[in-house]
Design an enzyme around this catalytic site. Sequence first.
Site: not given
Length: 399
Positions: A98, A140, A188, A204, A281, A389
């Site tokens: 970051y 995260e 995912y 992904q 999904p 997606f």
Amino acid sequence: MLSEQSAATVRATLPAIGASLAEITERFYAGLFAARPELLRDLFNRGNQAAGTQRQALAGSIAAFATHLVDHPEERPDAMLGRIAHKHASLGVTAEQYALVHEHLFAAIADVLGEAVTPEVAAAWDEVYWLMANALIAIEKRLYDEHGGGEWQEWEVVGRVEETADVATFRLRPADGRPAPGFRAGQYVSVQVELPDGARQIRQYSLSAAPGSPVRQISVKRVLGGTAPDGTAPDGEVSNHLHARVRVGDRLRLSAPYGDLVLAGTEAPLLFVSAGIGVTPMVAMLGELADAGHEGRVIVVHGDRSPAAHALRADHEAYAEKLQGASAHFWYETDADAPHRTGLVDLTDIAVPEGTRAYLCGPLPFMRAVRAQLIGKGVAPADIHYEVFGPDLWLARES
């Protein structure tokens, strides 16, 4: 969240900065990749960079976050932040990166806006950036802690099924022989492959089997070029690699499962709407409900080019039939077979119960159209959940 002084400055400068974000993000990525070419090779999606969609998504997320800060100063846009954090975690983004992004983003802002970036303006937007960055870092970290650090693991391909002409399903088990860890339906995984030029590109893919399965399953659509605004995007590097080169016995590097499109309680009536490969999904969530013996109201909607193009159709139909309270409605542009319909998905004559919780996945224009229909039928916006997606250009539109 945002200091009063900075809020006033951001509010005053948001139109100018927002109008320049496309140029700012273009210069940001150019500077970042010039300084750190390995990031483009091994972390960022080179196809999205070529198509310009990642730049649009970044600009949209910055504008949406800043707008939220000044319009709703007592709230944090956790839904947006959570979706971004899940994508970052699946890629292995680190807290240290970051600071690198900040360096090149603010260099691009100064380069594009020049003298308009006064110390006061720079300080206000610096506050915006670190509010967003620190929130993402915290989310995260929590996600990594939940998954034991977020390390990549090797998985062996133990099955491959050609679902349609352009969709293949890969079934995988941990290469070390341990049982496959659990996941939530709708999530995912990232798949990292080494391409012929040595790049380790990451994509992904939704897990397309229910959580009780002894294997992980991904269903991959071969991506062909033409996705850029000028129609010149290259073929999907990873999807074509998987289709052409990966067979039973090969190994793939997978991340832990991430994603926030998951069932949040099943007491309410449920609506699952998908198009094309967005079915993946939905099939996993329907499988979870079927395995649990769910008896509540469920509406299943899907649109595709034709029955032959409908990936996982047998599972889609079987789960809907197994659920006592379910009804299925499929639309095909051509070759529709009874009782299904010809044309595009249209919810006009489908009764949507009060209090329905909806889950959407498919091309962005499709999901926007469905969302508008659902809101018109009285479904609360907060009860409409979606998965994009690729880069989340919904934010670019809404900003």
